[in-house]
Design a protein around this motif. Structure first.
Motif, PDB file in Angstrom:
ATOM      1  N   SER A  79       0.850  -1.198   0.000  1.00 21.58           N
ATOM      2  CA  SER A  79       0.000   0.000   0.000  1.00 21.58           C
ATOM      3  C   SER A  79       0.876   1.235   0.000  1.00 21.58           C
ATOM      4  O   SER A  79       1.966   1.241   0.579  1.00 21.58           O
ATOM      5  N   VAL A  80       0.405   2.287  -0.635  1.00 17.59           N
ATOM      6  CA  VAL A  80       1.163   3.522  -0.738  1.00 17.59           C
ATOM      7  C   VAL A  80       1.421   4.074   0.667  1.00 17.59           C
ATOM      8  O   VAL A  80       0.516   4.190   1.493  1.00 17.59           O
ATOM      9  N   GLY A  81       2.683   4.382   0.951  1.00 14.35           N
ATOM     10  CA  GLY A  81       3.038   4.927   2.261  1.00 14.35           C
ATOM     11  C   GLY A  81       2.718   4.002   3.412  1.00 14.35           C
ATOM     12  O   GLY A  81       2.634   4.447   4.555  1.00 14.35           O
ATOM     13  N   PHE A  82       2.559   2.705   3.129  1.00 14.07           N
ATOM     14  CA  PHE A  82       2.163   1.709   4.134  1.00 14.07           C
ATOM     15  C   PHE A  82       0.884   2.144   4.864  1.00 14.07           C
ATOM     16  O   PHE A  82       0.702   1.932   6.055  1.00 14.07           O
ATOM     17  N   SER A  83      -0.012   2.757   4.094  1.00 10.82           N
ATOM     18  CA  SER A  83      -1.224   3.337   4.684  1.00 10.82           C
ATOM     19  C   SER A  83      -2.322   2.319   4.972  1.00 10.82           C
ATOM     20  O   SER A  83      -3.248   2.616   5.729  1.00 10.82           O
ATOM     21  N   GLN A  84      -2.283   1.152   4.325  1.00  5.17           N
ATOM     22  CA  GLN A  84      -3.267   0.083   4.574  1.00  5.17           C
ATOM     23  C   GLN A  84      -4.697   0.638   4.637  1.00  5.17           C
ATOM     24  O   GLN A  84      -5.394   0.479   5.636  1.00  5.17           O
ATOM     25  N   PRO A  85      -5.150   1.271   3.556  1.00  6.21           N
ATOM     26  CA  PRO A  85      -6.392   2.040   3.624  1.00  6.21           C
ATOM     27  C   PRO A  85      -7.665   1.231   3.413  1.00  6.21           C
ATOM     28  O   PRO A  85      -8.706   1.793   3.123  1.00  6.21           O
ATOM     29  N   TRP A  86      -7.588  -0.069   3.555  1.00  4.69           N
ATOM     30  CA  TRP A  86      -8.732  -0.933   3.267  1.00  4.69           C
ATOM     31  C   TRP A  86      -9.497  -1.343   4.519  1.00  4.69           C
ATOM     32  O   TRP A  86      -8.978  -1.362   5.638  1.00  4.69           O
ATOM     33  N   ASN A  87     -10.751  -1.671   4.332  1.00  5.71           N
ATOM     34  CA  ASN A  87     -11.566  -2.396   5.318  1.00  5.71           C
ATOM     35  C   ASN A  87     -12.333  -3.473   4.567  1.00  5.71           C
ATOM     36  O   ASN A  87     -12.621  -3.340   3.370  1.00  5.71           O
ATOM     37  N   PHE A  88     -12.672  -4.540   5.273  1.00  2.00           N
ATOM     38  CA  PHE A  88     -13.402  -5.664   4.685  1.00  2.00           C
ATOM     39  C   PHE A  88     -14.692  -5.871   5.467  1.00  2.00           C
ATOM     40  O   PHE A  88     -14.661  -6.278   6.630  1.00  2.00           O
ATOM     41  N   ILE A  89     -15.822  -5.566   4.844  1.00  2.00           N
ATOM     42  CA  ILE A  89     -17.121  -5.759   5.494  1.00  2.00           C
ATOM     43  C   ILE A  89     -17.629  -7.142   5.093  1.00  2.00           C
ATOM     44  O   ILE A  89     -17.932  -7.393   3.922  1.00  2.00           O
ATOM     45  N   LEU A  90     -17.727  -8.047   6.061  1.00  2.00           N
ATOM     46  CA  LEU A  90     -18.154  -9.428   5.807  1.00  2.00           C
ATOM     47  C   LEU A  90     -19.668  -9.517   5.944  1.00  2.00           C
ATOM     48  O   LEU A  90     -20.236  -9.061   6.948  1.00  2.00           O
ATOM     49  N   ILE A  91     -20.316 -10.122   4.972  1.00  2.00           N
ATOM     50  CA  ILE A  91     -21.787 -10.112   4.911  1.00  2.00           C
ATOM     51  C   ILE A  91     -22.333 -11.515   4.655  1.00  2.00           C
ATOM     52  O   ILE A  91     -22.026 -12.126   3.630  1.00  2.00           O
ATOM     53  N   LYS A  92     -23.159 -11.991   5.594  1.00  2.00           N
ATOM     54  CA  LYS A  92     -23.904 -13.232   5.387  1.00  2.00           C
ATOM     55  C   LYS A  92     -25.413 -12.992   5.464  1.00  2.00           C
ATOM     56  O   LYS A  92     -26.191 -13.780   4.929  1.00  2.00           O
ATOM     57  N   ASP A  93     -25.815 -11.928   6.133  1.00  2.00           N
ATOM     58  CA  ASP A  93     -27.231 -11.649   6.367  1.00  2.00           C
ATOM     59  C   ASP A  93     -28.017 -11.622   5.059  1.00  2.00           C
ATOM     60  O   ASP A  93     -27.676 -10.895   4.118  1.00  2.00           O
ATOM     61  N   GLU A  94     -29.084 -12.402   5.006  1.00  2.00           N
ATOM     62  CA  GLU A  94     -29.862 -12.548   3.775  1.00  2.00           C
ATOM     63  C   GLU A  94     -30.588 -11.267   3.388  1.00  2.00           C
ATOM     64  O   GLU A  94     -30.674 -10.930   2.199  1.00  2.00           O
ATOM     65  N   GLU A  95     -31.104 -10.545   4.368  1.00  2.00           N
ATOM     66  CA  GLU A  95     -31.835  -9.316   4.068  1.00  2.00           C
ATOM     67  C   GLU A  95     -30.907  -8.244   3.490  1.00  2.00           C
ATOM     68  O   GLU A  95     -31.288  -7.514   2.561  1.00  2.00           O
ATOM     69  N   ILE A  96     -29.708  -8.150   4.034  1.00  2.00           N
ATOM     70  CA  ILE A  96     -28.739  -7.194   3.490  1.00  2.00           C
ATOM     71  C   ILE A  96     -28.401  -7.569   2.056  1.00  2.00           C
ATOM     72  O   ILE A  96     -28.372  -6.719   1.158  1.00  2.00           O
ATOM     73  N   ARG A  97     -28.193  -8.844   1.824  1.00  2.00           N
ATOM     74  CA  ARG A  97     -27.849  -9.294   0.472  1.00  2.00           C
ATOM     75  C   ARG A  97     -28.992  -9.055  -0.509  1.00  2.00           C
ATOM     76  O   ARG A  97     -28.754  -8.713  -1.672  1.00  2.00           O
ATOM     77  N   LYS A  98     -30.224  -9.222  -0.043  1.00  4.21           N
ATOM     78  CA  LYS A  98     -31.376  -8.959  -0.910  1.00  4.21           C
ATOM     79  C   LYS A  98     -31.401  -7.505  -1.350  1.00  4.21           C
ATOM     80  O   LYS A  98     -31.711  -7.193  -2.504  1.00  4.21           O
TER      81      LYS A  98
END
Length: 244
Positions: free
Chosen positions: A57-76
């Protein structure tokens, strides 16, 4: 006294390791329609996420996040956004009915069928406003997140997990559905899961949507558009042979 030659350390991976890496690269697919009903164990998901988190990552900034999703309503709700955007895309092809029909037949996501979804985001404020290396090219922050996504994709392939990137989505919808802060940008919405197969060719290539270009068409020598060079003749010939 004879001058002593310094030995150069060989940091190359072993033959078996290189074979595994290249197999993952060449057999990785954007999976949309081959998911099976099987949960991804936490230990496997942990390895995949950790691989993504170890991307450059540029400048070792690690600018990511990972949103994990299993909930069916959110996926709908995400699937509904996809359907709206897909219809809008189809309408863009109204002047090319044949292309429009082909597009409409394509399977372009596995939001509900996959074991889980992951939204990968970019936070430009991480570690403050000044990021070393990002001062001239702002987009290097987004490029860093894309490196994490590629790490995730290849690690998943090594684990036998298929990944599909759903790009026919509204970022505004994702921000609302996933409660993403205003300063954070969604970069990728991914579908992950075990699959029936990893196809021999990408789905869009098999469907005749587009074909893979020869490597020779995308390599230039020294300057843009220069396709021949005496300095690079051996490599150029090898690339040409690869394309035949």
């Amino acid at each position: 006294m004879a001058e002593r030659k310094e030995e150069t350390a060989d940091y190359a991976l072993s033959h078996a390791e290189k074979e595994g890496l290249y197999k993952a690269i060449f057999s990785r697919r954007d999976v949309r329609s081959h998911f099976v009903e099987k949960e991804v164990p936490d230990a496997v998901l942990l390895r995949i996420l950790n691989a993504a988190h170890h991307a450059p990552s540029v400048g070792f900034s690690q600018p990511w996040n990972f949103i994990l999703i299993k909930d069916e309503e959110i996926r709908k709700r995400v699937k509904e956004s996809f359907e709206r955007e897909r219809e809008r895309s189809i309408n863009m092809l109204e002047n090319n009915k044949e292309r429009q029909k082909k597009y409409a037949r394509l399977k372009l996501e596995g939001i509900m069928e996959s074991a889980l979804n992951i939204c990968v985001t970019y936070d430009p404020t991480r570690f403050g406003p000044f990021v070393l290396g990002r001062t001239s090219i702002e987009d290097t922050g987004v490029y860093s997140v894309c490196c994490a996504i590629q790490n995730l994709w290849l690690a998943a392939r090594a684990e036998g997990i298929g990944v599909g990137w759903v790009s026919i989505l509204s970022n505004e919808d994702l921000e609302k559905i996933l409660a993403i802060p205003a300063h954070v940008k969604p970069i990728a919405y991914l579908c992950l899961g075990y699959v029936e197969e990893f196809a021999s060719k990408p789905d869009l290539e098999r469907a005749g949507w587009l074909h893979r270009m020869d490597l020779a068409r995308v390599v230039c020598y020294e300057k843009w558009g220069i396709s021949e060079s005496e300095k690079w003749s051996e490599l150029s010939e090898a690339i040409d042979r690869l394309s035949t």
